[in-house]
Design a protein around this motif. Structure first.
Motif, PDB file in Angstrom:
ATOM      1  N   ASP A 139       0.434   1.636   6.591  1.00  0.00           N
ATOM      2  CA  ASP A 139      -0.681   2.535   6.910  1.00  0.00           C
ATOM      3  C   ASP A 139      -0.755   2.633   8.426  1.00  0.00           C
ATOM      4  OD1 ASP A 139      -3.127   3.732   7.507  1.00  0.00           O
ATOM      5  OD2 ASP A 139      -4.212   2.662   5.935  1.00  0.00           O
ATOM      6  N   ASN A 140      -0.230   3.735   8.973  1.00  0.00           N
ATOM      7  CA  ASN A 140      -0.174   3.857  10.435  1.00  0.00           C
ATOM      8  C   ASN A 140      -1.537   4.052  11.073  1.00  0.00           C
ATOM      9  OD1 ASN A 140      -0.249   6.509   9.400  1.00  0.00           O
ATOM     10  ND2 ASN A 140       0.683   7.311  11.260  1.00  0.00           N
ATOM     11  N   GLU A 141      -2.507   4.583  10.346  1.00  0.00           N
ATOM     12  CA  GLU A 141      -3.857   4.735  10.908  1.00  0.00           C
ATOM     13  C   GLU A 141      -4.524   3.371  11.087  1.00  0.00           C
ATOM     14  OE1 GLU A 141      -5.169   7.611  12.006  1.00  0.00           O
ATOM     15  OE2 GLU A 141      -3.252   8.531  11.490  1.00  0.00           O
ATOM     16  N   ALA A 142      -4.404   2.518  10.079  1.00  0.00           N
ATOM     17  CA  ALA A 142      -5.019   1.186  10.125  1.00  0.00           C
ATOM     18  C   ALA A 142      -4.094   0.153  10.771  1.00  0.00           C
ATOM     19  CB  ALA A 142      -5.387   0.735   8.720  1.00  0.00           C
ATOM     20  N   LYS A 143      -2.842   0.551  11.055  1.00  0.00           N
ATOM     21  CA  LYS A 143      -1.822  -0.359  11.577  1.00  0.00           C
ATOM     22  C   LYS A 143      -1.739  -1.610  10.699  1.00  0.00           C
ATOM     23  CE  LYS A 143      -2.230   1.149  16.329  1.00  0.00           C
ATOM     24  NZ  LYS A 143      -2.674   0.761  17.667  1.00  0.00           N
ATOM     25  N   THR A 144      -1.635  -1.366   9.391  1.00  0.00           N
ATOM     26  CA  THR A 144      -1.629  -2.453   8.416  1.00  0.00           C
ATOM     27  C   THR A 144      -0.526  -2.231   7.394  1.00  0.00           C
ATOM     28  OG1 THR A 144      -4.017  -2.732   8.672  1.00  0.00           O
ATOM     29  CG2 THR A 144      -3.026  -3.659   6.685  1.00  0.00           C
ATOM     30  N   ILE A 145       0.152  -3.317   7.049  1.00  0.00           N
ATOM     31  CA  ILE A 145       1.126  -3.318   5.971  1.00  0.00           C
ATOM     32  C   ILE A 145       0.464  -3.973   4.773  1.00  0.00           C
ATOM     33  CG2 ILE A 145       3.293  -4.309   5.147  1.00  0.00           C
ATOM     34  CD1 ILE A 145       4.310  -4.101   8.058  1.00  0.00           C
ATOM     35  N   TYR A 146       0.538  -3.316   3.623  1.00  0.00           N
ATOM     36  CA  TYR A 146       0.001  -3.851   2.372  1.00  0.00           C
ATOM     37  C   TYR A 146       1.170  -4.211   1.465  1.00  0.00           C
ATOM     38  CZ  TYR A 146      -4.277  -1.689   4.044  1.00  0.00           C
ATOM     39  OH  TYR A 146      -5.359  -1.329   4.808  1.00  0.00           O
ATOM     40  N   ILE A 147       1.121  -5.415   0.877  1.00  0.00           N
ATOM     41  CA  ILE A 147       2.177  -5.909  -0.007  1.00  0.00           C
ATOM     42  C   ILE A 147       1.531  -6.480  -1.267  1.00  0.00           C
ATOM     43  CG2 ILE A 147       4.088  -7.547  -0.249  1.00  0.00           C
ATOM     44  CD1 ILE A 147       4.266  -7.570   2.824  1.00  0.00           C
ATOM     45  N   ARG A 148       2.128  -6.179  -2.421  1.00  0.00           N
ATOM     46  CA  ARG A 148       1.637  -6.764  -3.685  1.00  0.00           C
ATOM     47  C   ARG A 148       1.864  -8.274  -3.659  1.00  0.00           C
ATOM     48  NH1 ARG A 148       0.521  -3.063  -7.773  1.00  0.00           N
ATOM     49  NH2 ARG A 148       1.449  -1.010  -7.351  1.00  0.00           N
ATOM     50  N   LYS A 149       0.787  -9.049  -3.811  1.00  0.00           N
ATOM     51  CA  LYS A 149       0.926 -10.497  -3.698  1.00  0.00           C
ATOM     52  C   LYS A 149       1.467 -11.172  -4.952  1.00  0.00           C
ATOM     53  CE  LYS A 149      -3.935 -11.637  -4.517  1.00  0.00           C
ATOM     54  NZ  LYS A 149      -5.095 -12.252  -3.885  1.00  0.00           N
ATOM     55  N   ARG A 150       1.505 -10.494  -6.078  1.00  0.00           N
ATOM     56  CA  ARG A 150       2.020 -11.118  -7.314  1.00  0.00           C
ATOM     57  C   ARG A 150       3.542 -11.200  -7.338  1.00  0.00           C
ATOM     58  NH1 ARG A 150       4.619  -7.482 -10.276  1.00  0.00           N
ATOM     59  NH2 ARG A 150       3.868  -5.345 -10.308  1.00  0.00           N
ATOM     60  N   LEU A 151       4.206 -10.513  -6.426  1.00  0.00           N
ATOM     61  CA  LEU A 151       5.666 -10.478  -6.409  1.00  0.00           C
ATOM     62  C   LEU A 151       6.245 -11.796  -5.904  1.00  0.00           C
ATOM     63  CD1 LEU A 151       6.072  -6.942  -4.845  1.00  0.00           C
ATOM     64  CD2 LEU A 151       6.350  -7.555  -7.253  1.00  0.00           C
ATOM     65  N   PRO A 152       7.470 -12.130  -6.310  1.00  0.00           N
ATOM     66  CA  PRO A 152       8.123 -13.335  -5.770  1.00  0.00           C
ATOM     67  C   PRO A 152       8.231 -13.241  -4.245  1.00  0.00           C
ATOM     68  CG  PRO A 152       9.388 -12.416  -7.596  1.00  0.00           C
ATOM     69  CD  PRO A 152       8.314 -11.417  -7.263  1.00  0.00           C
ATOM     70  N   VAL A 153       8.186 -14.378  -3.587  1.00  0.00           N
ATOM     71  CA  VAL A 153       8.177 -14.383  -2.122  1.00  0.00           C
ATOM     72  C   VAL A 153       9.420 -13.725  -1.542  1.00  0.00           C
ATOM     73  CG1 VAL A 153       9.173 -16.677  -1.797  1.00  0.00           C
ATOM     74  CG2 VAL A 153       7.585 -15.751  -0.095  1.00  0.00           C
TER      75      VAL A 153
END
Length: 82
Positions: free
Chosen positions: A38-52
């Motif tokens: 999200d370039n407006e919020a300068k944030t990367i969102y990642i699904r936390k249930r996925l394997p590391v």
């Protein structure tokens, strides 16, 4: 094991926040994505249930998008956005 950071700082003080979110939080933004920049919020969102290992791969991919955004803002002076 390498953990997923909460923040990455690129040159010129370009702070990128990293949030690991639930499926419902991610689905509100894009139900087909496991990661989003999200370039407006300068944030990367990642699904936390996925394997590391998958989350690290997604983080690297989304950091590529963030790097390109940083490049356009600071190195290209916004010219590459058009």
């Amino acid at each position: 094991m390498v953990r997923i950071p909460n923040k990455v700082i690129l040159p010129f003080g370009y702070h990128i926040m990293i949030r690991q979110v639930t499926d419902s939080e991610m689905d509100r933004q894009d139900s087909n994505a496991d990661g989003i920049w999200d370039n407006e919020a300068k944030t990367i969102y990642i699904r936390k249930r996925l394997p590391v290992t998958r989350r690290r791969y997604i983080l690297a991919h989304e950091l590529g998008h963030a790097w390109l955004d940083w490049q356009h803002r600071y190195l290209d002076d916004g010219k590459a956005r058009s």
